[in-house]
Each structure stands twice: as structure tokens, then as C-alpha cells.
Design a protein around this motif. Sequence first.
Motif, PDB file in Angstrom:
ATOM      1  N   PHE A 295       0.823  -1.208   0.000  1.00  0.00           N
ATOM      2  CA  PHE A 295       0.000   0.000   0.000  1.00  0.00           C
ATOM      3  C   PHE A 295       0.861   1.263   0.000  1.00  0.00           C
ATOM      4  O   PHE A 295       0.603   2.213  -0.739  1.00  0.00           O
ATOM      5  N   LEU A 296       1.902   1.235   0.846  1.00  0.00           N
ATOM      6  CA  LEU A 296       2.792   2.400   0.910  1.00  0.00           C
ATOM      7  C   LEU A 296       3.500   2.633  -0.416  1.00  0.00           C
ATOM      8  O   LEU A 296       3.711   3.774  -0.824  1.00  0.00           O
ATOM      9  N   LEU A 301       3.953   5.910  -5.315  1.00  0.00           N
ATOM     10  CA  LEU A 301       3.921   6.064  -6.771  1.00  0.00           C
ATOM     11  C   LEU A 301       2.892   7.108  -7.191  1.00  0.00           C
ATOM     12  O   LEU A 301       3.114   7.896  -8.115  1.00  0.00           O
ATOM     13  N   ARG A 302       1.740   7.102  -6.497  1.00  0.00           N
ATOM     14  CA  ARG A 302       0.714   8.100  -6.803  1.00  0.00           C
ATOM     15  C   ARG A 302       1.198   9.511  -6.527  1.00  0.00           C
ATOM     16  O   ARG A 302       0.944  10.438  -7.298  1.00  0.00           O
ATOM     17  N   LYS A 308       4.607  14.961 -10.536  1.00  0.00           N
ATOM     18  CA  LYS A 308       5.120  15.090 -11.894  1.00  0.00           C
ATOM     19  C   LYS A 308       4.144  15.887 -12.758  1.00  0.00           C
ATOM     20  O   LYS A 308       4.538  16.729 -13.564  1.00  0.00           O
ATOM     21  N   LYS A 309       2.838  15.656 -12.563  1.00  0.00           N
ATOM     22  CA  LYS A 309       1.832  16.405 -13.314  1.00  0.00           C
ATOM     23  C   LYS A 309       1.863  17.881 -12.973  1.00  0.00           C
ATOM     24  O   LYS A 309       1.749  18.744 -13.824  1.00  0.00           O
TER      25      LYS A 309
END
Length: 351
Positions: A295-296, A301-302, A308-309
Motif C-alpha cells: 500500500f505504501l 507512486l501516486r 510530476k503532473k
Amino acid sequence: MRSNEEIVKFLGEGAYGFVNLVKYTKRDGSSFHAVVKNSYAEDFENLQKELQILCQLRGYPRIVECFGDYLEEGFSSYGNKVYKLLLEYASEGSLRSFMDNYSDRKLPQPMIRDFTRMILEGLVCIHGHGYVHCDLKPDNLLVFPCKDSSSYELKISDFGNSLKVGQIPHYWGFDLPFVGTPIYMPPESLIDGVVEKTLDLWSLGCLVLEMYTGEIPWLGLDIDDLASRLLYDEAPEIPECVPCDAREFIEKCFSRKPEERGSASELLSHRFLRREEEEKMEKVIAVVEERRNSFLLKLKLRIIRASKKSVDVSEKKPLKLKIVPSKAPYFKKVLTKILRLKTMDSYLVCV
């Protein structure tokens, strides 16, 4: 034989005398059974030493209990004077006879773990008082039924060969190098006469191996062949059927360097002796930890993608805002009309 004694049966004979199961009847009519070790006068000191050791270890759950603080006197069936040591009675007998009740004399793995843990608990007590048992073997381990369940417990008995840590047996020599029963003795028995705690740990490895295989160690070897094997630092072979964690435990006990065997208390924490409940809990914790880490990782990654966006957006050309001028004249006309209407309303009210 005193009037309150009744010999139930003969249990066996050893190097220092014979053993009977005796029923004792008290003055109030109650009775109890006791195992009575009988020794002749020439072995009085040895039996007296065993009594002294048992008195020091009295109250510890993994040590067989002795009754009384002194040796009783009596006579054998031949009229010879004997000295008696009274011990608690194990209804299931010795570990050797207990194993005979199982197929191929192999005990179930959970029972082997429990019995091994109990032996180590007894050794922690014995070694903590500065003694080495020197003769751990199935004959000297007694099996008792647990009162509240169908399981069993082990207790260590027969301290006739026990010595102080660091003591040199007066009978040690090249022609008789072993302190206890040869097939359970370590290689250093042939090299060094000084008794150390690690001697018992090698014997324990032999016991665990025997509970798994049902066979005594060094099966088929005579005393000379055994001595030759030990001189070359060999140990009893561990078959493939022995589980991995048990194999590691036995190999630890069979370490050629005595100091590498550790201590009884250290061996108690070996993974081989972990209870099934603890193992299940560890597996649950491992699964929870794995899911948590997963989960971590996904969350991380999210966050990276989101950041990055935001960087991509900030790098674009800034938006140009078009300022539209307000229509002031139009709003001014509307306001004038409203004021006029309000004036007319006030006038009409006054009329």
C-alpha cells in the motif's frame, strides 16, 4: 519392610542398585506411590550425592521430585543393608518405554518440540546451579500425564553421574573416556576430562534425533568404532526426513567446537522450538506487513505521479487574462430609473 510399605513391582536394576515401585500408606489411611532407588553400602556416597543435588533442585517443574531430606535405611530380600532414595512415580514410565507406544518409535513433531523445550528448561535449572547432568538419555527422562489435558510432560531424573561444572571425573581415562552413556557423549569426552555444560547439549541433540527417527544414535557401532568416529569429529547422521528447523537445531547441538553450541537458555529461543500459535501469528504479521508495504509503495507512486503532473503544468506558458471593461454608462441609467421610481412611491404615500 516396614508395615506401611508394600512393594508393588520391581522396575529395574542399574549400576548402583535396584529400583522398586512401592505403595506407602499413611497413618490417616491415605496412600501414595513412590519409586525407591536402593543402593548397597559401597554406593552410599553416590546415592547421597544424588539426594543432595535433588534437594537443591527441589520445586523446579522439570526435575523429578524427591521425598524427604535424608536416605532411608532398609534391607534387601537377601538381608543385605540398603539405602533408599524416594522419588515421585511417573505413571508413563521413561521416555524410552513411552516411545515404544508409537509406530517405529517416532514421536509426533509437536510432541518432540514440547519435550525438547521441557528438557532445555530442566537443563537451564541444572546448569544454573553449577551442575552438568552428564547422562541425558531416554532412560533418564520420565513421562508424566498432564492433569488437565491429554498431553504429557517430561522431567529429568537420575543424577548419579552428575558433576560440578569444570570438575574432572576421578574415573576418567583413555580406557574409559566417557562420563555417561557412550552413544550420547560428545567428541570432547575422548580428549578432555573436564566436564562442561555443553556436554549435555550434545546429548540433547542425540535425544531429539532419536525422537524423530525412532533409532538410537550410532546404531550398530561397538565402543571402539564409536570412539574412532568421535575422534574424527563425526556426529550421528541426520536423515532427510528431519524437518529443516529441527535439523538446524540438532546441528547446533552437534557443533564440533563446544562453545558454538551456545547454552540451554539460548537454545530455548531457537526457531525450532517456537509454538504453532507463535508461528501462525508471525505469518499473519508477515502478511499484514507485506500488504502495508504494498500500500505504501502504491501511495508513493501516486504521489510521484501527482507531483510530476504539477511540474508539467507549471512548465507550460502562463495564461493571458483578458480584462473586459465594465459598462458604466448603462449601469448609471438603470440606477437613475430606480431612484426616480422610489421618489414617486414616497410622493404617492404622502398624498
